[in-house]
Write a protein that holds these residues in place. Structure first.
Motif, PDB file in Angstrom:
ATOM      1  N   VAL A  21       0.840  -1.178   0.000  1.00  0.00           N
ATOM      2  CA  VAL A  21       0.000   0.000   0.000  1.00  0.00           C
ATOM      3  C   VAL A  21       0.880   1.234   0.000  1.00  0.00           C
ATOM      4  N   ALA A  22       0.793   2.004  -1.087  1.00  0.00           N
ATOM      5  CA  ALA A  22       1.708   3.135  -1.220  1.00  0.00           C
ATOM      6  C   ALA A  22       0.969   4.446  -1.415  1.00  0.00           C
ATOM      7  N   THR A  23      -0.301   4.493  -1.077  1.00  0.00           N
ATOM      8  CA  THR A  23      -1.038   5.734  -1.273  1.00  0.00           C
ATOM      9  C   THR A  23      -0.732   6.769  -0.211  1.00  0.00           C
ATOM     10  N   GLY A  24      -0.224   6.332   0.945  1.00  0.00           N
ATOM     11  CA  GLY A  24       0.097   7.269   2.011  1.00  0.00           C
ATOM     12  C   GLY A  24      -1.118   7.816   2.703  1.00  0.00           C
ATOM     13  N   LEU A  25      -2.266   7.163   2.572  1.00  0.00           N
ATOM     14  CA  LEU A  25      -3.493   7.665   3.165  1.00  0.00           C
ATOM     15  C   LEU A  25      -3.799   6.927   4.450  1.00  0.00           C
ATOM     16  N   GLY A  26      -4.374   7.651   5.408  1.00  0.00           N
ATOM     17  CA  GLY A  26      -4.826   7.007   6.628  1.00  0.00           C
ATOM     18  C   GLY A  26      -6.030   6.144   6.354  1.00  0.00           C
ATOM     19  N   ALA A  27      -6.319   5.213   7.235  1.00  0.00           N
ATOM     20  CA  ALA A  27      -7.403   4.264   7.011  1.00  0.00           C
ATOM     21  C   ALA A  27      -8.754   4.946   6.920  1.00  0.00           C
ATOM     22  N   GLY A  28      -8.896   6.092   7.514  1.00  0.00           N
ATOM     23  CA  GLY A  28     -10.194   6.748   7.495  1.00  0.00           C
ATOM     24  C   GLY A  28     -10.293   7.866   6.482  1.00  0.00           C
ATOM     25  N   ALA A  29      -9.298   8.024   5.632  1.00  0.00           N
ATOM     26  CA  ALA A  29      -9.282   9.148   4.708  1.00  0.00           C
ATOM     27  C   ALA A  29      -9.573   8.695   3.289  1.00  0.00           C
ATOM     28  N   VAL A  30     -10.037   9.619   2.480  1.00  0.00           N
ATOM     29  CA  VAL A  30     -10.186   9.366   1.053  1.00  0.00           C
ATOM     30  C   VAL A  30      -9.633  10.586   0.332  1.00  0.00           C
ATOM     31  N   ALA A  31      -8.694  10.340  -0.576  1.00  0.00           N
ATOM     32  CA  ALA A  31      -8.079  11.437  -1.311  1.00  0.00           C
ATOM     33  C   ALA A  31      -8.937  11.769  -2.519  1.00  0.00           C
ATOM     34  N   LEU A  32      -9.607  12.900  -2.500  1.00  0.00           N
ATOM     35  CA  LEU A  32     -10.449  13.328  -3.590  1.00  0.00           C
ATOM     36  C   LEU A  32      -9.779  14.504  -4.285  1.00  0.00           C
ATOM     37  N   THR A  33      -9.283  14.271  -5.471  1.00  0.00           N
ATOM     38  CA  THR A  33      -8.540  15.282  -6.198  1.00  0.00           C
ATOM     39  C   THR A  33      -9.397  15.849  -7.314  1.00  0.00           C
ATOM     40  N   LYS A  34      -9.555  17.157  -7.340  1.00  0.00           N
ATOM     41  CA  LYS A  34     -10.347  17.802  -8.372  1.00  0.00           C
ATOM     42  C   LYS A  34      -9.430  18.589  -9.305  1.00  0.00           C
ATOM     43  N   GLY A  35      -9.743  18.521 -10.600  1.00  0.00           N
ATOM     44  CA  GLY A  35      -9.006  19.332 -11.550  1.00  0.00           C
ATOM     45  C   GLY A  35      -7.791  18.631 -12.112  1.00  0.00           C
ATOM     46  N   ALA A  36      -6.681  19.371 -12.285  1.00  0.00           N
ATOM     47  CA  ALA A  36      -5.492  18.847 -12.942  1.00  0.00           C
ATOM     48  C   ALA A  36      -4.782  17.820 -12.064  1.00  0.00           C
ATOM     49  N   PHE A  37      -4.103  16.859 -12.725  1.00  0.00           N
ATOM     50  CA  PHE A  37      -3.442  15.773 -12.000  1.00  0.00           C
ATOM     51  C   PHE A  37      -1.943  15.716 -12.276  1.00  0.00           C
ATOM     52  N   ALA A  38      -1.379  16.750 -12.875  1.00  0.00           N
ATOM     53  CA  ALA A  38      -0.002  16.664 -13.354  1.00  0.00           C
ATOM     54  C   ALA A  38       0.978  16.263 -12.269  1.00  0.00           C
ATOM     55  N   SER A  39       0.760  16.702 -11.046  1.00  0.00           N
ATOM     56  CA  SER A  39       1.706  16.399  -9.972  1.00  0.00           C
ATOM     57  C   SER A  39       1.303  15.169  -9.177  1.00  0.00           C
ATOM     58  N   GLU A  40       0.219  14.511  -9.577  1.00  0.00           N
ATOM     59  CA  GLU A  40      -0.267  13.361  -8.834  1.00  0.00           C
ATOM     60  C   GLU A  40       0.299  12.072  -9.398  1.00  0.00           C
ATOM     61  N   LYS A  41       0.219  11.025  -8.603  1.00  0.00           N
ATOM     62  CA  LYS A  41       0.669   9.707  -9.031  1.00  0.00           C
ATOM     63  C   LYS A  41      -0.147   9.255 -10.236  1.00  0.00           C
ATOM     64  N   THR A  42       0.513   8.716 -11.254  1.00  0.00           N
ATOM     65  CA  THR A  42      -0.179   8.263 -12.461  1.00  0.00           C
ATOM     66  C   THR A  42       0.107   6.811 -12.795  1.00  0.00           C
ATOM     67  N   ASP A  43       0.874   6.141 -11.952  1.00  0.00           N
ATOM     68  CA  ASP A  43       1.299   4.767 -12.216  1.00  0.00           C
ATOM     69  C   ASP A  43       0.726   3.860 -11.128  1.00  0.00           C
ATOM     70  N   PHE A  44      -0.139   2.935 -11.522  1.00  0.00           N
ATOM     71  CA  PHE A  44      -0.829   2.099 -10.546  1.00  0.00           C
ATOM     72  C   PHE A  44      -0.778   0.633 -10.957  1.00  0.00           C
ATOM     73  N   ASP A  45      -1.021  -0.235  -9.995  1.00  0.00           N
ATOM     74  CA  ASP A  45      -1.242  -1.640 -10.324  1.00  0.00           C
ATOM     75  C   ASP A  45      -2.568  -1.807 -11.045  1.00  0.00           C
ATOM     76  N   VAL A  46      -3.594  -1.140 -10.513  1.00  0.00           N
ATOM     77  CA  VAL A  46      -4.946  -1.244 -11.072  1.00  0.00           C
ATOM     78  C   VAL A  46      -5.568   0.146 -11.141  1.00  0.00           C
TER      79      VAL A  46
END
Length: 461
Positions: A21-46
């Motif tokens: 698990v490499a998202t770096g998120l706490g168990a109770g959190a959900v990362a909701l990203t709006k708009g551009a994703f240029a600086s976000e992770k783009t490589d996933f298993d699924v």
């Protein structure tokens, strides 16, 4: 693969199934990203396309098993066809509203996990009016319901070949098209249950799906809260409408959101059937012909709702449902009374079949006028205008293209189930339309998400 994909380097087997698990998120959190994703992770298993209940379920399981998962959602919020609006002072579910058969239903477990308040809807609490506004005796409705079940039994026994349900009904029950009670039931019950118009329903398969036991329930505070435990800890990108998916057998895929490219070993595409039928996502190479044929064979149905809020209730507050035998089939012939589970003076009107699509082409003013004509037929010309309204238009929704799937003439159960078959060990489809047994239900979508995750874990990885 196309030359474009080769130039992009997709021909090299991906090897980053790390199971960590490499998202770096706490168990109770959900990362909701709006708009551009240029600086976000783009490589996933699924990569999961769609953050409805099928996509969230698959993502939640895969993250729990240690995969890196990214969820791309075209809308500005999660949920897909699970949407709760509270602007009327009470929770109004624009899409999914009932748990059909709560006993043993996985949605019941989700509801319990968030301590959702449920209300048992009483199908025997109803009042039906004829086209002139006169009350139809309940004994007559009950008798006709038994007649309808007997007619359906004759349809099952009489035909081995498929045909429109309307044709089959006329053959086993001549004159049924002129019976106002049976025509009302065929719309308020059958078209509502299936989502499809009678003349397009398969006489052979329209009622061959399965159901859990128990009386249906609604969530008095809305359906959407059940999504919270599924979304917790996920990397969800909102406003991320997928345009194209390039894939190569055993080598992974590129998923495009405009100019932004995401990469993964597997893709679970959970967009509704209506979006697949409209081909809003380009697949390269194209989806297999057999699968494409199944997508076109299955019907994408529609149910229209209009919530009407009034200053005061002018209807019997203790009756659950009101029915109206309109001369036009599917036109505002069923109403849900909120006063049985809410303090708000709200009636929700329903349109089914062909009229659902017709009314969704109207603006709010004409939609309201059409519905209030039905309300005043039942309760009198003195009925005031509502103070607030809230319509649904799923056929016009660019992220769904309809409400839910149905068994159209010529379809077979294998057309539904075959959509869940892995494509080149890279692409999986999920959603209520990928399971015949439970199509057109929230629990069907949920179970399809589990199936997709398990295929990745047990078969493909």
């Amino acid at each position: 693969m196309s030359d474009t994909s080769k130039r992009n380097g997709l021909g090299t087997r991906r090897s980053f199934l790390k199971k960590s698990v490499a998202t770096g998120l706490g168990a109770g959190a959900v990362a909701l990203t709006k708009g551009a994703f240029a600086s976000e992770k783009t490589d996933f298993d699924v990569i999961i396309v769609g953050a409805g209940i099928a996509g969230l379920t698959a993502a939640k399981l895969l993250v729990g098993w240690g995969y890196e998962v990214g969820v791309l959602e075209a809308d500005r919020e999660i949920g897909g066809r699970i949407k709760t609006d509270n602007s009327l002072g009470a929770a109004f579910d624009l899409g999914a509203a009932w748990v059909h058969g709560p006993d043993g239903n996985p949605i019941s477990k989700l509801a319990q996990s968030v301590k959702a308040d449920t209300y048992l809807t009483d199908d025997d609490s109803y009042r039906v009016f004829d086209a002139s506004g006169s009350v139809v005796p309940k004994a007559k409705i009950a008798r006709y319901y038994k007649d309808l079940q007997e007619i359906f039994g004759r349809v099952d026994a009489a035909f081995d070949n498929d045909q429109p349900l309307t044709d089959a009904l006329k053959k086993v029950s001549p004159g049924i098209e002129n019976d106002e009670v049976l025509q009302w039931m065929l719309s308020a019950y059958t078209e509502f249950d299936t989502g499809g118009p009678l003349d397009k329903l398969s006489a052979y398969y329209f009622d061959e799906d399965e159901a859990f036991d128990g009386e249906d329930v609604v969530f008095s505070k809305g359906y959407a809260p059940i999504l919270k435990p599924l979304a917790a800890g996920l990397d969800v990108r909102l406003n991320a409408q997928v345009d194209r998916i390039e894939y190569e057998k055993g080598e992974g895929a590129y998923v495009y959101v405009g100019d932004q490219r995401f990469e993964s070993s597997f893709v679970v595409c959970t967009v509704p059937l209506g979006i697949l039928q409209q081909e809003k996502i380009e697949f390269e190479p194209a989806l297999p012909k057999k699968l494409r044929s199944s997508i076109d064979k299955i019907g994408m149905g529609n149910v229209t709702k209009l919530a009407l809020k009034f200053d005061a209730a002018f209807w019997p507050e203790d009756i659950q449902y009101f029915g109206l035998m309109n001369e036009k089939r599917g036109r505002w012939n069923y109403f849900l009374n909120y006063r049985t589970f809410s303090s708000q003076n709200i009636l929700v009107g329903f349109c089914f079949g062909d009229h659902a699509k017709q009314v969704e082409a109207l603006d709010d003013t004409d939609t309201l006028a059409d519905c209030m004509d039905a309300v005043r037929t039942m309760f009198g010309d003195q009925v005031p205008e509502p103070t607030k309204i809230l319509p649904t238009r799923w056929s016009k929704n660019s992220f769904s293209g309809g409400a839910y799937s149905y068994s159209k003439v010529g379809v077979k159960p294998a057309d539904f189930d075959g959509l869940g078959t892995p494509i080149e060990d890279v692409i999986l489809l999920a959603g209520e339309h990928t399971t015949f047994k439970h199509h057109a239900t929230t629990h069907g979508a949920y179970l399809s998400g589990i199936r997709a995750a398990q295929l990745i874990e047990e078969k493909l990885a």
